[in-house]
Design an enzyme around this catalytic site. Structure first.
Site, short mmCIF file in Angstrom:
data_model
loop_
_atom_site.label_atom_id
_atom_site.label_comp_id
_atom_site.label_asym_id
_atom_site.label_seq_id
_atom_site.Cartn_x
_atom_site.Cartn_y
_atom_site.Cartn_z
N VAL A 165 0.88 -1.17 0.00
CA VAL A 165 0.00 0.00 0.00
C VAL A 165 0.92 1.22 0.00
CG1 VAL A 165 -1.68 1.32 1.35
CG2 VAL A 165 -1.88 -1.17 1.19
N VAL B 236 -0.36 -3.80 11.17
CA VAL B 236 0.91 -4.26 10.61
C VAL B 236 1.90 -4.61 11.72
CG1 VAL B 236 0.65 -2.99 8.44
CG2 VAL B 236 1.68 -1.84 10.42
N GLY B 237 1.38 -4.95 12.89
CA GLY B 237 2.23 -5.31 14.02
C GLY B 237 2.12 -4.30 15.15
N ARG B 238 2.75 -4.62 16.27
CA ARG B 238 2.73 -3.75 17.44
C ARG B 238 4.16 -3.50 17.90
NH1 ARG B 238 -2.20 -3.21 19.94
NH2 ARG B 238 -1.27 -3.02 22.01
N ASP C 284 4.73 -7.88 26.35
CA ASP C 284 4.95 -7.26 25.04
C ASP C 284 6.12 -6.28 25.04
OD1 ASP C 284 2.71 -8.66 24.28
OD2 ASP C 284 1.56 -6.92 23.58
N HIS D 108 -13.38 -42.03 20.86
CA HIS D 108 -14.09 -41.94 19.58
C HIS D 108 -15.55 -41.60 19.83
CE1 HIS D 108 -15.16 -42.80 15.46
NE2 HIS D 108 -16.19 -43.52 15.91
P1 FAD Z 1 -0.66 -4.91 27.98
O1 FAD Z 1 -1.81 -5.81 27.98
O2 FAD Z 1 -0.49 -4.01 26.80
O3 FAD Z 1 -0.75 -4.06 29.30
C1 FAD Z 1 0.15 -3.05 29.61
C2 FAD Z 1 -0.58 -1.99 30.39
O4 FAD Z 1 0.38 -1.07 30.89
C3 FAD Z 1 -1.54 -1.16 29.56
O5 FAD Z 1 -2.85 -1.26 30.08
C4 FAD Z 1 -1.02 0.27 29.65
O6 FAD Z 1 -2.06 1.22 29.80
C5 FAD Z 1 -0.18 0.23 30.91
N1 FAD Z 1 0.94 1.18 30.92
C6 FAD Z 1 1.84 1.42 29.93
N2 FAD Z 1 2.75 2.31 30.32
C7 FAD Z 1 2.41 2.66 31.58
C8 FAD Z 1 2.98 3.55 32.53
N3 FAD Z 1 4.10 4.23 32.27
N4 FAD Z 1 2.36 3.67 33.71
C9 FAD Z 1 1.23 2.96 34.01
N5 FAD Z 1 0.67 2.12 33.17
C10 FAD Z 1 1.26 1.95 31.97
N6 FAD Z 1 -2.95 -12.25 22.76
C11 FAD Z 1 -3.31 -13.52 22.99
O7 FAD Z 1 -2.55 -14.25 23.63
N7 FAD Z 1 -4.51 -14.01 22.54
C12 FAD Z 1 -5.36 -13.26 21.83
O8 FAD Z 1 -6.43 -13.73 21.45
C13 FAD Z 1 -5.01 -11.91 21.55
N8 FAD Z 1 -5.85 -11.12 20.86
C14 FAD Z 1 -5.49 -9.82 20.63
C15 FAD Z 1 -6.35 -9.03 19.87
C16 FAD Z 1 -6.03 -7.72 19.60
C17 FAD Z 1 -6.97 -6.87 18.79
C18 FAD Z 1 -4.82 -7.17 20.12
C19 FAD Z 1 -4.46 -5.73 19.87
C20 FAD Z 1 -3.95 -7.95 20.86
C21 FAD Z 1 -4.28 -9.28 21.11
N9 FAD Z 1 -3.43 -10.13 21.83
C22 FAD Z 1 -3.78 -11.43 22.05
C23 FAD Z 1 -2.14 -9.65 22.36
C24 FAD Z 1 -2.28 -9.35 23.87
O9 FAD Z 1 -3.27 -8.38 24.06
C25 FAD Z 1 -0.96 -8.87 24.43
O10 FAD Z 1 0.07 -9.78 24.10
C26 FAD Z 1 -1.04 -8.74 25.93
O11 FAD Z 1 -2.04 -7.83 26.30
C27 FAD Z 1 0.31 -8.28 26.50
O12 FAD Z 1 0.21 -8.15 27.88
P2 FAD Z 1 1.12 -7.12 28.68
O13 FAD Z 1 0.72 -7.27 30.10
O14 FAD Z 1 2.53 -7.31 28.30
O15 FAD Z 1 0.72 -5.68 28.11
P1 NAI Z 2 1.23 -9.44 12.92
O1 NAI Z 2 2.67 -9.32 13.12
O2 NAI Z 2 0.52 -10.67 13.31
O3 NAI Z 2 0.87 -9.23 11.37
C1 NAI Z 2 1.21 -8.09 10.68
C2 NAI Z 2 1.19 -8.41 9.20
O4 NAI Z 2 1.29 -7.20 8.49
C3 NAI Z 2 2.35 -9.30 8.76
O5 NAI Z 2 1.87 -10.34 7.95
C4 NAI Z 2 3.24 -8.34 7.99
O6 NAI Z 2 3.97 -8.97 6.94
C5 NAI Z 2 2.22 -7.37 7.43
N1 NAI Z 2 2.75 -6.04 7.13
C6 NAI Z 2 3.67 -5.32 7.82
N2 NAI Z 2 3.83 -4.11 7.25
C7 NAI Z 2 2.99 -4.06 6.19
C8 NAI Z 2 2.68 -3.07 5.21
N3 NAI Z 2 3.28 -1.88 5.22
N4 NAI Z 2 1.76 -3.37 4.27
C9 NAI Z 2 1.14 -4.58 4.27
N5 NAI Z 2 1.40 -5.56 5.15
C10 NAI Z 2 2.30 -5.29 6.12
O7 NAI Z 2 0.61 -8.14 13.63
P2 NAI Z 2 -0.88 -7.75 13.99
O8 NAI Z 2 -1.85 -8.55 13.23
O9 NAI Z 2 -0.92 -6.28 13.91
O10 NAI Z 2 -0.97 -8.17 15.50
C11 NAI Z 2 -0.10 -7.58 16.47
C12 NAI Z 2 0.24 -8.53 17.56
O11 NAI Z 2 -0.88 -8.78 18.38
C13 NAI Z 2 0.72 -9.86 17.03
O12 NAI Z 2 2.12 -9.92 17.24
C14 NAI Z 2 0.03 -10.90 17.84
O13 NAI Z 2 0.96 -11.62 18.60
C15 NAI Z 2 -0.92 -10.14 18.76
N6 NAI Z 2 -2.25 -10.68 18.54
C16 NAI Z 2 -2.48 -11.96 18.90
C17 NAI Z 2 -3.70 -12.54 18.66
C18 NAI Z 2 -3.89 -13.97 19.00
O14 NAI Z 2 -3.08 -14.53 19.73
N7 NAI Z 2 -4.95 -14.62 18.52
C19 NAI Z 2 -4.81 -11.81 18.06
C20 NAI Z 2 -4.43 -10.46 17.68
C21 NAI Z 2 -3.21 -9.93 17.95
#
Ligand code: FAD
Ligand code: NAI
Length: 475
Positions: free
Chosen positions: A248, A280-282, A322, A454
């Site tokens: 894109v 596109v990732g975090r 993370d 089964h």
């Molecule tokens: P976080 O959950 O990000 O928590 C960190 C917290 O720290 C935040 O609430 C933030 O507000 C707080 N913080 C940051 N800086 C400060 C500061 N300086 N002072 C005070 N507070 C602060 N993972 C899975 O395993 N299964 C899934 O199904 C899944 N689905 C997902 C779907 C989506 C749409 C997204 C975006 C993520 C998903 N993930 C999933 C990923 C998962 O959410 C993260 O891996 C997980 O939340 C990481 O946990 P954490 O405790 O490291 O950080």
């Molecule tokens: P991701 O890393 O899973 O996927 C990002 C995708 O975007 C990759 O395929 C990458 O090649 C592509 N990409 C990167 N730059 C691009 C660009 N400029 N144009 C087009 N494609 C591009 O990241 P996503 O989906 O954003 O998720 C973030 C994180 O959240 C993941 O690392 C995942 O671990 C976590 N997560 C976990 C879930 C679960 O466990 N079920 C659900 C949702 C999120």
């Protein structure tokens, strides 16, 4: 508010809140600092509970029920009236689930005697035996807290790309994509990763035409090739238009529509959408977490540098979830949180990073644990594999779910199981069998000799193991 604790945890996501609770169980006085305000209220639970794992799974469930009711009941002889979906109600249900769970976490902290400090935490001095953390309340008042130990658990935020800047309305990140008030007619998604596939599936099931742009030449390159190939076939059949090798180059809002320009090997095209999701990732989120001179080392990629046990370069300071290397997954963050606290307590806790499960909650689910066939070969193993298709599994067929496969990857020399991969109904649960088997250093023969009930989907694991030695019965 107390000014001194044994342990201060910064971040109340799955990693941070579990660490805080475990710390209190071990007898530490604990504060957990969390600044998140969700829908107007201070909230624990981090990304996962508020805008990640839980709300996305709530929408995946609602949208799956809608699609199944609309398209799958007739073959069972079940007739319904017209099937409609009330999006506002669906979002309300999601919000109620989130609220219930985050309130539950607040209750758990309270019940364990953990002080939840609502505001920002900043590590000011991590080098001294008595660490200093600046606390800035949500109202902006500053104070200093001292602690023997600090755990950094600030999580991650979405990566932004300059060619598609989010505006919170038309071009959104994953958080925005959990809140569409109506089903977009046409939805663009940048990134065919976990979020793109899960949230793309939600809105496609509800009626959107979904185009997913992926920059890499290969779909789901992180998964085993046979699994990603099968998953691509199934998702495409459902109507997800996944376009790999597509860059894109621009996305802008023109007259209430998102115009996306792409470049595929020099061929420039534009398409319009009602909404565009950028996923596109975090990236690790350390802004406001680390004061200058606090002493913490970061990696080149901006992660907090830690060893295998999540210890930073400073004694008494750990970082988890993370914010550090490894997959960005809630269960990984939770286990690291427990390990960090137990280590601070003098125990020898470990996380086995070789058995962290990945699940993509599409329908059917895509899940794996351990090495893919390609990774095992790259590591120098002489590999043997076994596959079993769910089209030959009685239970899957009885449920109308006869699609996908289970694959096992093993060391041909020792017979040891190295990985289990699946696309198919309940894959996220089924691959836990692979995780347990790997933790107990099981062989393919072990899986062959066990009696699987089964008819169950789990029988496909048994048959995949049998097939690794050419012994599958139903293939
Ligand atoms: P976080 O959950 O990000 O928590 C960190 C917290 O720290 C935040 O609430 C933030 O507000 C707080 N913080 C940051 N800086 C400060 C500061 N300086 N002072 C005070 N507070 C602060 N993972 C899975 O395993 N299964 C899934 O199904 C899944 N689905 C997902 C779907 C989506 C749409 C997204 C975006 C993520 C998903 N993930 C999933 C990923 C998962 O959410 C993260 O891996 C997980 O939340 C990481 O946990 P954490 O405790 O490291 O950080
Ligand atoms: P991701 O890393 O899973 O996927 C990002 C995708 O975007 C990759 O395929 C990458 O090649 C592509 N990409 C990167 N730059 C691009 C660009 N400029 N144009 C087009 N494609 C591009 O990241 P996503 O989906 O954003 O998720 C973030 C994180 O959240 C993941 O690392 C995942 O671990 C976590 N997560 C976990 C879930 C679960 O466990 N079920 C659900 C949702 C999120």
């Amino acid at each position: 508010m107390k000014q001194s604790y044994d342990l201060v945890v910064i971040g109340g996501g799955p990693g941070g809140y579990e660490a805080a609770i475990r710390g209190a169980q071990l007898g530490f006085s604990v504060a957990c600092i969390e600044k998140r305000v969700h829908k107007g209220e201070p909230a624990l639970g981090g990304t996962c509970l508020n805008v990640g794992c839980i709300p996305s799974k709530a929408l995946l469930d609602s949208s799956h029920r809608y699609e199944a009711t609309k398209h799958e009941l007739a073959e069972h002889g079940i007739t319904t009236g017209e099937v409609n979906i009330d999006i506002a109600k669906m979002l309300e249900r999601k919000d109620a689930i989130v609220k219930g769970l985050t309130a539950g976490v607040a209750g758990l902290l309270k019940g364990n005697g953990v002080d939840w400090l609502q505001g920002w935490g900043t590590l000011v001095d991590g080098k001294s035996a008595e660490k200093q953390v600046k606390f800035t309340s949500l109202a902006g008042e500053e104070s200093t807290i001292t602690a023997k130990y600090v755990i950094l658990a600030a999580g991650s935020v979405p990566i932004e790309i300059p060619v598609a800047k989010t505006d919170g309305e038309y071009i959104v990140d994953s958080t925005g994509a959990l809140e569409f008030a109506e089903v977009p007619k046409r939805l663009g998604v940048i990134g065919a990763g976990v979020i793109g596939l899960e949230l793309g599936s939600v809105w496609r099931r509800l009626g959107a035409e979904v185009v997913v742009y992926e920059a890499m030449p290969e779909f789901l390159a992180v998964a085993d090739k046979e699994i990603s190939k099968e998953a691509a076939k199934l998702l495409k059949k459902q109507g997800l238009d996944i376009r790999v090798d597509t860059k894109v180059t621009n996305a802008e809002v023109v007259n209430g529509e998102v115009v996306v320009t792409t470049d595929v090997k020099g061929e420039v095209k534009t398409e319009t959408f009602d909404k565009l999701i950028v996923c596109v990732g975090r990236r690790a989120y350390s802004e406001k977490l680390l004061a200058e001179g606090c002493g913490i080392e970061l990696t080149e990629r901006g992660l907090v540098a830690v060893d295998d046990q999540c210890k930073t370069n400073l004694d008494g300071v750990y970082a988890i979830g993370d914010l550090v290397r490894g997959p960005m997954l809630a269960h990984k963050a939770m286990e690291e949180g427990m390990m960090a606290v137990e280590r601070l307590h003098g125990e020898k806790a470990q996380v086995n990073y070789d058995t962290i499960i990945s699940v993509i909650y599409t329908h059917p689910e895509i899940a794996w644990v351990g090495l893919t066939e390609e990774a095992a070969i790259a590591k120098g193993y002489e590999v043997k594999t076994g596959n079993f298709s769910l089209s030959a599994n009685g239970r899957a067929l009885a449920q109308g779910e006869g699609m996908g496969l289970v694959k096992v990857v093993a060391d041909a020399k020792t017979d040891r199981l190295l990985g289990m991969h699946m696309v198919g109904v309940g894959a996220g649960d089924i691959v836990h069998q692979g995780m347990i088997a790997m933790e107990f250093v099981s062989s393919i023969e072990d899986l062959q000799l066990m009696t699987f009930a089964h008819p169950t989907i789990s029988e496909a694991v048994h048959e995949a193991a049998l097939s690794a030695d050419g012994r599958a019965i139903h293939a």
